[in-house]
Design an enzyme around this catalytic site. Structure first.
Site, PDB file in Angstrom:
ATOM      1  N   LYS A 299       0.862  -1.180   0.000  1.00  0.00           N
ATOM      2  CA  LYS A 299       0.000   0.000   0.000  1.00  0.00           C
ATOM      3  C   LYS A 299       0.898   1.229   0.000  1.00  0.00           C
ATOM      4  CE  LYS A 299      -2.201   1.476   3.706  1.00  0.00           C
ATOM      5  NZ  LYS A 299      -3.205   1.552   4.792  1.00  0.00           N
TER       6      LYS A 299
ATOM      7  N   GLY B 132      -4.601   6.385  16.757  1.00  0.00           N
ATOM      8  CA  GLY B 132      -3.987   7.504  16.050  1.00  0.00           C
ATOM      9  C   GLY B 132      -2.493   7.420  15.825  1.00  0.00           C
TER      10      GLY B 132
END
Length: 318
Positions: free
Chosen positions: A69, A223
């Site tokens: 990716k 996060g």
């Protein structure tokens, strides 16, 4: 000559369901922890003050799948009302090196991370959870909330705090008719007495502290995925039972940066039955999600499999 299947955002949304992606993510975790899958070193570089580019790649020999990716964050995209996060997934035949698939990576990143949070909460959060706190109401905050409501349908109250406030109206529209939704103005107000806490922000300084977190609470920290990012104060991590997607990544780019003394368990080992998970009902548990390449690859492979079965996608002759 080789055929490459290309799938758009809409293709993938129509092909994948949330529970299917949860199963793909579980497979990614067990393959990673058992070393039946290989996760290669991450590339993540700052291009400018407004752009970061990275590559996550891996290999699943059992599925004969190799892939990567290419993704990053382009802040200035927001000026044009476009998504700042951009990602593209490429699958490659490990026997020939030829590309086999080209997929939108934005939606796959969103749904596989949402599924990751759901898998973790289902393993570690109380079955009686009623109060959910969500800090960060953007795309990830929304999919995390969807995932938590999916695995803990008993949740009746959601308290939320938007990082910038820009995403808050969309978040409110999505959940106002599903739960008792309360918009908060401080972290303390948001997470006090919560059964489950989700953090999905780009924060570089910690904002969740021990005094706000009640015994038995589970925290999904979504996060921190880059050096310097952090959402949880070290006092929380030193107190908690910590579970991670990948120990090396958690210690280098996740919440455990600089915390060598903290003991962790990979979630894949819990799924494999090598670890029992939460030890005490009163323990605070943390799942640190840094995002591993095998999540992207298993989800992309599933989408391609479904696309072939249903005749979906565009075929390029290579």
């Amino acid at each position: 000559m080789a055929d490459i299947i290309c799938l758009s955002t809409d293709d993938i949304k129509n092909l994948l369901t949330f529970d299917m992606v949860m199963e793909a993510v579980k497979h990614a975790y067990t393959a990673n922890s058992s070393k039946e899958g290989l996760t290669f070193p991450i590339v993540r570089e700052k291009l400018s003050e407004n752009a970061v580019f990275g590559v996550k790649s891996g290999y699943l020999p059992a599925k004969d799948t190799l892939g990567l990716k290419a993704a990053g964050f382009w802040t200035n995209n927001r000026i044009m009302n476009e998504e700042a996060h951009q990602a593209t997934i490429v699958l490659i035949d490990p026997n020939t090196g030829k590309p086999t698939a080209f997929l939108d990576g934005n939606y796959i990143t969103t749904i596989r991370t949402g599924a990751a949070g759901a898998v973790a909460a289902d393993l570690f959060a109380s079955k009686q959870a009623r109060k959910l706190a969500v800090i960060g109401t953007g795309i990830q905050g929304m999919i995390q909330t969807e995932g938590l409501l999916f695995v803990r349908p008993g949740i009746t109250e959601v308290r939320c705090l938007g990082h910038s406030g820009k995403s808050l109206p969309n978040y409110i529209d999505r959940f106002k008719d599903k739960v008792n939704l309360q918009v908060c103005s401080t972290v303390e107000e948001t997470i006090l007495d919560a059964d489950i806490i989700v953090t999905s922000t780009p924060a570089t300084s910690s904002f969740v502290f021990t005094e706000y977190v009640k015994p038995g609470c589970h925290i999904n920290a979504m996060g921190a995925d880059t050096k310097g990012k952090s959402e949880l104060d070290k006092s929380v991590l030193q107190l908690a039972e910590i579970f991670v997607d990948d120990e090396h990544q958690s210690r280098t780019i996740g919440e455990l940066q600089g915390l060598e003394d903290c003991q962790v368990t990979e979630i894949g080992n819990v799924l494999l039955g090598k670890h029992t998970g939460r030890q005490l009902e009163t323990s605070v548990t943390v799942f640190d999600s840094t995002g591993i390449a095998l999540q992207d690859i298993t989800t992309a492979t599933l989408a391609i499999q479904m696309a072939k079965e249903q005749g979906v996608g565009t075929v390029l002759h290579w």
